[in-house]
Scaffold this motif. Structure first.
Motif, PDB file in Angstrom:
ATOM      1  N   ASP A   1       0.890  -1.159   0.000  1.00  0.00           N
ATOM      2  CA  ASP A   1       0.000   0.000   0.000  1.00  0.00           C
ATOM      3  C   ASP A   1       0.935   1.218   0.000  1.00  0.00           C
ATOM      4  O   ASP A   1       1.432   1.616   1.045  1.00  0.00           O
ATOM      5  CB  ASP A   1      -0.854  -0.100   1.283  1.00  0.00           C
ATOM      6  CG  ASP A   1      -1.680   1.127   1.555  1.00  0.00           C
ATOM      7  OD1 ASP A   1      -1.774   2.007   0.685  1.00  0.00           O
ATOM      8  OD2 ASP A   1      -2.219   1.221   2.667  1.00  0.00           O
TER       9      ASP A   1
ATOM     10  N   ASN B   1      -5.095   0.362   5.863  1.00  0.00           N
ATOM     11  CA  ASN B   1      -4.189  -0.366   4.953  1.00  0.00           C
ATOM     12  C   ASN B   1      -4.546  -1.828   4.792  1.00  0.00           C
ATOM     13  O   ASN B   1      -5.122  -2.457   5.674  1.00  0.00           O
ATOM     14  CB  ASN B   1      -2.752  -0.284   5.496  1.00  0.00           C
ATOM     15  CG  ASN B   1      -2.601  -0.958   6.847  1.00  0.00           C
ATOM     16  OD1 ASN B   1      -3.336  -0.679   7.785  1.00  0.00           O
ATOM     17  ND2 ASN B   1      -1.670  -1.884   6.935  1.00  0.00           N
ATOM     18  N   ARG B   2      -4.163  -2.346   3.637  1.00  0.00           N
ATOM     19  CA  ARG B   2      -4.071  -3.792   3.423  1.00  0.00           C
ATOM     20  C   ARG B   2      -2.627  -4.062   3.051  1.00  0.00           C
ATOM     21  O   ARG B   2      -2.110  -3.464   2.115  1.00  0.00           O
ATOM     22  CB  ARG B   2      -4.981  -4.232   2.282  1.00  0.00           C
ATOM     23  CG  ARG B   2      -6.446  -4.164   2.662  1.00  0.00           C
ATOM     24  CD  ARG B   2      -7.340  -4.694   1.580  1.00  0.00           C
ATOM     25  NE  ARG B   2      -8.719  -4.444   1.944  1.00  0.00           N
ATOM     26  CZ  ARG B   2      -9.762  -4.854   1.240  1.00  0.00           C
ATOM     27  NH1 ARG B   2      -9.582  -5.527   0.118  1.00  0.00           N
ATOM     28  NH2 ARG B   2     -10.985  -4.582   1.650  1.00  0.00           N
TER      29      ARG B   2
ATOM     30  N   ARG C   1       2.234  -0.871   4.333  1.00  0.00           N
ATOM     31  CA  ARG C   1       2.112   0.546   3.969  1.00  0.00           C
ATOM     32  C   ARG C   1       3.483   1.207   3.990  1.00  0.00           C
ATOM     33  O   ARG C   1       4.281   0.979   4.896  1.00  0.00           O
ATOM     34  CB  ARG C   1       1.146   1.248   4.925  1.00  0.00           C
ATOM     35  CG  ARG C   1       1.005   2.724   4.642  1.00  0.00           C
ATOM     36  CD  ARG C   1      -0.193   3.334   5.325  1.00  0.00           C
ATOM     37  NE  ARG C   1      -1.387   3.211   4.498  1.00  0.00           N
ATOM     38  CZ  ARG C   1      -2.496   3.944   4.661  1.00  0.00           C
ATOM     39  NH1 ARG C   1      -2.546   4.858   5.600  1.00  0.00           N
ATOM     40  NH2 ARG C   1      -3.533   3.780   3.879  1.00  0.00           N
TER      41      ARG C   1
END
Ligand code: NAP
Length: 332
Positions: free
Chosen positions: A303, A323-324, A327
């Motif tokens: 991300d 986030n996934r 980040r």
């Protein structure tokens, strides 16, 4: 290359972190002393622990108001006064949230150039090694066992769950919200998911883990830890990786309840770790991670946010679960 943009931790947060704790500043680009290198940040890592460092001494000294905000960078050497490092070399440098910084060359290891470069911060960086060593060396899962991981859609958690699957385990992820829960199953191959924001985590985990939890990889602490504790199988292992639920809360949440009694009666092993403890075995870990990534068995989710000035909101968003995967902020 005359000015060095920096994010200063202007004041210590009182309560939840807000952008008011930070300010953008400009300073001269520092000159490397003998034995040092000058590096330019390419990508700055965002880590849940960034917030924990504001609470006091951890495995590093406490942050102070007025300092450049601390953080790690994937950085490029622009000037070297250290043998073994030359302009253009890539390194991981603990220079904080700024464009340029100096560091002793002897503390830096040259990283291989690769595409995408960002993998050096995610799967082949602290994140990947934390997932790898925490799960395999501390949790020691066996094929067929049930592994539960919290913050399962995040940087460390998304890798822990996938590595546990690769080792033949049944994997249950705990994440915030129905969409993240669907995603860890559909995109990452988790067997089950529990949405801690929907409440009733203890019951939901019991339903998802009818034989009990053999390994709980804890990224969050607090109530989620407690829910996992009550669902542990006898001789289970709890891997204490972090406690993100307590990082941005003042005062920290209560609990977990039941710790001493349940640990005894279920004969649990509860063990904390810091990834650096395992760095002597780093090359072998990276080789295995590399094999899984190259064969397509391990999905790397990143991300990436643009712009040094966005570091504060990127950290605040990470703590809020925006986030996934991993980040980071790209520095132009
Ligand atoms: P991350 O998991 O990518 O991001 C943090 C996630 O935590 C968010 O996405 C959010 O997801 C979740 N979260 C936030 N508040 C929560 C709460 N109150 N309860 C439950 N979940 C919450 O961050 P990361 O940098 O990879 O860090 C994950 C953990 O690993 C942290 O505890 C960190 O300190 C630890 N860590 C430890 C080591 C070590 O050496 N021991 C090294 C690196 C990282 P949701 O949307 O699911 O809430």
């Amino acid at each position: 290359m005359t000015t060095n943009r920096q994010i200063i931790l202007a004041e210590m947060p009182q309560g939840r972190l807000t952008p008011a704790s930070f300010r953008l500043a400009e300073a001269p680009v520092p000159a490397p002393a003998d034995g040092e290198v000058l590096v330019k940040a390419r990508y700055i890592s965002l880590d849940a622990a960034n917030r924990a460092w504001m609470q006091g001494v951890t495995y590093r000294s406490a942050l102070q108001a007025g300092q450049v905000m601390a953080g790690g960078s994937l950085a490029e050497v622009v000037e070297s006064r250290s043998p073994g490092l030359a302009p253009g070399d890539l390194v991981f440098a603990d220079i904080g949230w700024q464009e340029y910084g100096t560091a002793p060359g002897k503390h830096l290891a040259r990283l291989p150039a690769m595409a995408p470069l960002t993998y050096l911060l995610s799967v082949y960086g602290v994140t990947g090694l934390t997932a790898y060593f925490g799960l395999l060396e501390v949790g020691k899962p066996k094929a067929g066992e049930t592994v539960v991981v919290s913050a399962a859609a995040g940087a460390v958690g998304s890798l822990v769950g996938q590595i546990a699957k690769l080792k033949g385990c049944r994997v249950v992820g705990i994440a915030g919200g129905a969409q993240k829960c669907a995603w860890i199953k559909d995109a990452l191959g988790f067997d089950e998911a529990v949405d801690y924001k929907a409440g009733g985590v203890r019951r939901a985990l019991r339903e998802a883990c009818p034989d009990g939890v053999s390994v709980y990889f804890d990224n969050v602490g607090g109530d989620v830890f407690e829910a996992a504790l009550f669902n542990m199988a006898n001789h289970g292992r709890i891997v204490c990786c972090g406690a993100v639920s307590a990082y941005d809360d003042v005062p920290p949440p209560h609990g977990p309840r039941g710790v001493p009694g349940l640990i005894v009666t279920k004969r649990l092993r509860v063990e904390g770790f810091v990834v650096m403890d395992f760095y002597a075995a780093r090359d072998a870990a990276l080789a295995e991670l590399h094999g899984w990534v190259e064969s397509g068995q391990l999905k790397v989710v990143e991300d990436v946010i643009d712009g040094l000035e966005n570091l504060p909101v990127a950290l605040i968003g990470l703590l809020a679960g925006e986030n996934r995967g991993k980040r980071m902020v790209k520095v132009d």
